[in-house]
Design a protein around this motif. Structure first.
Motif, mmCIF file in Angstrom:
data_model
loop_
_atom_site.group_PDB
_atom_site.id
_atom_site.type_symbol
_atom_site.label_atom_id
_atom_site.label_comp_id
_atom_site.label_asym_id
_atom_site.label_seq_id
_atom_site.Cartn_x
_atom_site.Cartn_y
_atom_site.Cartn_z
ATOM 1 N N ASN A 1 0.822 -1.308 0.071
ATOM 2 C CA ASN A 1 -0.129 -0.047 -0.028
ATOM 3 C C ASN A 1 0.846 1.301 -0.107
ATOM 4 N N PRO A 2 1.547 1.509 -1.117
ATOM 5 C CA PRO A 2 2.448 2.734 -1.251
ATOM 6 C C PRO A 2 1.846 4.006 -0.946
ATOM 7 N N LYS A 3 2.638 4.840 -0.542
ATOM 8 C CA LYS A 3 1.914 6.354 -0.579
ATOM 9 C C LYS A 3 1.729 6.869 -1.624
ATOM 10 N N PRO A 4 0.995 8.058 -1.591
ATOM 11 C CA PRO A 4 0.550 8.615 -2.961
ATOM 12 C C PRO A 4 1.973 9.113 -4.022
ATOM 13 N N ASN A 5 2.814 9.353 -3.188
ATOM 14 C CA ASN A 5 4.040 9.947 -4.030
ATOM 15 C C ASN A 5 5.085 8.709 -4.287
ATOM 16 N N THR B 1 8.645 15.884 -8.439
ATOM 17 C CA THR B 1 7.962 14.777 -8.042
ATOM 18 C C THR B 1 7.309 13.801 -8.609
ATOM 19 N N ALA B 2 6.744 14.480 -10.184
ATOM 20 C CA ALA B 2 6.388 13.550 -10.861
ATOM 21 C C ALA B 2 7.198 12.354 -11.483
ATOM 22 N N GLU B 3 8.477 12.732 -11.631
ATOM 23 C CA GLU B 3 9.524 11.747 -12.261
ATOM 24 C C GLU B 3 9.841 10.964 -10.944
#
Length: 218
Positions: free
Chosen positions: A127-131, A187-189
């Protein structure tokens, strides 16, 4: 996190020793106790001809500055008592593994230690964090057997693969750099890289499982 080194002789007190006072020894003791338990299990596996599940470990005692900031952020009085009983990561260990299955083997092993109590666990791998952050977190209550009583100390463990650790190190630098001009792009990368690394970790585990199955047939 710096590599943890136990040194009982100090000519001058560090800021951490000044803040935690005599409890600094308890934090050291909790780290040493968990690391010793891990080392024994690692050596036992090697005597059985099995692979070492741990690539390396790092440990630290949370800096006095960071602890004070965290206590204030949580609107708690800046006291040693609150640092040790209301905050669970004064003592911290990071365990770096090669493969995904090693992480869950270590988690099961630690949970099977009768004198360790699991206070909290979070599986940020499944359950990874959103980032994109991935790691397995455990908060253990570790008993230290002293001369006249047992002192329980909280210790936070972060268990992750090499790829996850590289990603977390990079993300940490991103978080604390204040002069970055394109944070959204980075952040997106980072999120894209996290997903690719997760896929690679899964592929590595699959390949290892295939190798083991083929070795059993020989």
């Amino acid at each position: 996190m710096q590599q943890y080194k136990y040194n009982i002789q100090c000519d001058t007190l560090t800021p951490e020793q000044e803040f935690y006072q005599e409890s600094y020894v308890f934090l050291e003791g909790a780290i040493i106790e968990v690391l010793s338990r891990l080392e024994i299990i690692r050596k036992y596996k090697l005597t059985k001809g099995l692979n070492d599940p741990i690539e390396h470990c790092k440990a630290r005692i949370k800096s006095a500055e960071s602890m004070k900031e965290k206590l204030k952020r949580k609107e708690l009085s800046v006291t040693v008592s609150n640092a040790l009983t209301q905050i669970f990561d004064a003592a911290g260990i990071r365990i770096i593994c090669t493969f995904l299955d090693d992480i869950y083997w270590i988690v099961d092993m630690l949970k099977n230690q009768e004198d360790f109590e699991v206070i909290e666990e979070k599986d940020y791998i499944r359950n990874p964090k959103p980032n994109g952050y991935r790691s397995y977190h455990l908060i253990l209550k570790v008993p230290l057997h002293l001369e006249d009583h047992i002192q329980n100390v909280y210790c936070e463990l972060q268990i992750r693969t090499i790829a996850m650790d590289c990603w977390a190190s990079l993300e940490h630098q991103m978080k604390y750099k204040k002069d970055i001009t394109c944070p959204d792009m980075i952040t997106a990368e980072l999120k894209r890289c996290a997903d690719e690394m997760a896929s690679t970790d899964l592929n590595f585990q699959t390949i290892l499982d295939m190798i083991k199955v083929n070795a059993m047939k020989l």
